[in-house]
Design a protein around this motif. Structure first.
Motif, short mmCIF file in Angstrom:
data_model
loop_
_atom_site.label_atom_id
_atom_site.label_comp_id
_atom_site.label_asym_id
_atom_site.label_seq_id
_atom_site.Cartn_x
_atom_site.Cartn_y
_atom_site.Cartn_z
N ILE A 88 14.32 -7.60 14.83
CA ILE A 88 15.09 -6.29 14.47
C ILE A 88 15.78 -6.41 13.17
CG2 ILE A 88 15.49 -5.64 16.80
CD1 ILE A 88 18.13 -6.98 16.58
N SER A 89 16.04 -5.23 12.50
CA SER A 89 16.69 -5.26 11.57
C SER A 89 17.38 -3.63 11.19
CB SER A 89 16.04 -5.48 10.00
OG SER A 89 15.04 -4.77 9.84
N ILE A 90 18.36 -3.73 10.29
CA ILE A 90 18.78 -2.32 10.21
C ILE A 90 18.85 -1.89 8.66
CG2 ILE A 90 20.23 -2.29 12.21
CD1 ILE A 90 22.86 -2.88 10.56
N ALA A 91 19.51 -0.79 8.36
CA ALA A 91 19.41 -0.66 6.85
C ALA A 91 20.52 0.74 6.94
CB ALA A 91 18.34 -0.38 6.18
N ARG A 92 21.28 0.85 5.76
CA ARG A 92 22.14 2.04 5.42
C ARG A 92 21.33 2.97 4.25
NH1 ARG A 92 28.35 3.00 4.19
NH2 ARG A 92 28.05 4.98 2.99
N ILE A 93 21.23 3.93 4.58
CA ILE A 93 20.53 4.95 3.71
C ILE A 93 21.71 5.85 3.02
CG2 ILE A 93 18.80 6.69 2.93
CD1 ILE A 93 17.12 5.36 5.32
N ASP A 94 21.98 5.85 1.93
CA ASP A 94 22.69 7.02 1.22
C ASP A 94 22.05 7.87 0.22
OD1 ASP A 94 25.69 6.20 1.21
OD2 ASP A 94 24.54 4.30 1.24
N ILE A 95 22.07 9.50 0.52
CA ILE A 95 21.22 10.41 -0.27
C ILE A 95 22.11 11.36 -0.81
CG2 ILE A 95 19.24 11.66 -0.35
CD1 ILE A 95 18.14 10.55 2.36
N ALA A 96 22.26 11.57 -2.20
CA ALA A 96 23.19 12.62 -2.66
C ALA A 96 22.39 13.77 -2.62
CB ALA A 96 22.98 12.15 -4.37
N PRO A 97 23.27 14.98 -2.69
CA PRO A 97 22.88 16.12 -2.62
C PRO A 97 21.59 16.26 -3.18
CG PRO A 97 25.28 16.32 -3.03
CD PRO A 97 24.68 14.72 -3.07
N TRP A 98 20.55 17.17 -2.47
CA TRP A 98 19.21 17.26 -3.11
C TRP A 98 18.49 16.22 -3.48
CZ3 TRP A 98 18.17 21.79 -0.70
CH2 TRP A 98 19.40 22.52 -0.51
N GLY A 99 18.84 15.08 -3.21
CA GLY A 99 18.31 13.79 -3.39
C GLY A 99 17.34 13.50 -2.31
N ILE A 100 16.49 12.63 -2.60
CA ILE A 100 15.36 12.11 -1.31
C ILE A 100 15.21 10.71 -1.38
CG2 ILE A 100 13.88 14.36 -2.05
CD1 ILE A 100 11.99 12.24 -3.59
N ASN A 101 14.57 10.26 -0.05
CA ASN A 101 14.24 8.97 -0.10
C ASN A 101 12.72 9.26 -0.13
OD1 ASN A 101 13.94 6.29 0.55
ND2 ASN A 101 14.49 6.36 2.81
N PRO A 102 12.17 8.74 -0.98
CA PRO A 102 10.48 9.26 -1.39
C PRO A 102 9.80 8.70 -0.16
CG PRO A 102 11.48 8.11 -3.19
CD PRO A 102 12.68 8.00 -2.13
N PRO A 103 8.49 9.53 0.00
CA PRO A 103 7.74 9.26 0.94
C PRO A 103 7.26 7.66 0.79
CG PRO A 103 7.05 11.25 0.07
CD PRO A 103 8.18 10.64 -0.65
N HIS A 104 7.15 7.01 1.99
CA HIS A 104 7.03 5.72 2.08
C HIS A 104 6.64 5.24 3.34
CE1 HIS A 104 11.05 6.18 3.41
NE2 HIS A 104 10.95 4.86 4.20
N THR A 105 6.15 4.02 3.71
CA THR A 105 5.52 3.48 5.06
C THR A 105 6.54 2.25 5.21
OG1 THR A 105 3.89 2.16 4.37
CG2 THR A 105 3.41 4.52 4.41
N HIS A 106 6.55 1.75 6.24
CA HIS A 106 6.93 0.39 7.03
C HIS A 106 5.59 -0.20 7.62
CE1 HIS A 106 11.08 1.44 5.73
NE2 HIS A 106 10.96 2.29 6.46
N PRO A 107 5.17 -1.03 7.03
CA PRO A 107 3.75 -1.39 7.60
C PRO A 107 3.89 -2.39 8.97
CG PRO A 107 4.34 -2.67 5.73
CD PRO A 107 5.05 -1.47 5.42
#
Length: 212
Positions: A88-107
């Motif tokens: 297991i693992s975790i992560a925090r994600i911060d996204i500014a207004p109208w920002g993106i976390n770009p298309p990606h995969t976790h294999p």
């Protein structure tokens, strides 16, 4: 013989399930020594302390002053050595207004995504040949799951910062950001390949490669 034939698919399924998750251990824990991603060398249990199972900083906002307007703060085995072999693992994600976390995969991991603050659009795309696009607008307190290996993204569609906490079913889920991987590979993919793959002219491909 009939009974044995019946057991074969059951055995095959059991084996596939065993290998579908991170490597396990036959002891209480295997703190990595040195810190790594799935290192098979365990720290001497007598030298293990509470700090090996501790991480501080997930409350700190990530710096989103970048072209994507987002920042991921991972807590994987490399940041928290006690996670080794626990799957297991975790992560925090911060996204500014109208920002993106770009298309990606976790294999190597399924991801479950929980919104702590803000409003955002999320989506993932199924594999070939259908390439179905599942998308949803999430609010504070909403939860969404991204199946293992599928391309997914998040986009802040509000005027406030988005904060999310994600859990992943691997100590080292891996991240393949599609744009970086395709247009920023080292050494680069031949522009002839990319022009045919994306049906774009060579100048456009060269421009995209220069951006990544």
């Amino acid at each position: 013989m009939t009974n044995f034939s019946f057991l074969l698919p059951v055995l095959a399924l059991s084996i596939s399930l065993v290998f579908a998750v991170d490597a396990s251990t036959l002891q209480d824990f295997c703190v990595t020594n040195p810190i790594g991603q799935g290192n098979s060398e365990c720290k001497d249990p007598k030298l293990v302390g509470a700090n090996d199972f501790f991480f501080s900083g997930i409350h700190i906002a990530g710096n989103t002053t970048n072209p994507s307007g987002s920042k991921v703060t991972p807590v994987f085995a490399s940041q928290l050595p006690g996670l080794n072999t626990l799957g297991i693992s975790i992560a925090r994600i911060d996204i500014a207004p109208w920002g993106i976390n770009p298309p990606h995969t976790h294999p190597r991991a399924t991801e479950i995504f929980t919104v702590l603050e803000g409003t955002l659009e999320v989506g993932f795309i199924t594999s070939n040949p259908d390439n179905r696009h599942f998308t949803k607008v999430l609010q504070k307190g909403d939860v969404f799951v991204f199946p293992i290996g599928l391309i997914h993204y998040q986009r802040n569609i509000g005027y406030d910062n988005v904060v999310a906490l994600v859990a992943l079913s691997s100590q080292n889920p891996g991240v393949i950001t599609i744009g970086n991987a395709v247009f920023g590979a080292t050494p680069e993919i031949s522009s002839d390949v990319l022009t045919k793959a994306f049906q774009l002219d060579k100048n456009t491909i060269n421009y995209l490669q220069s951006k990544f």
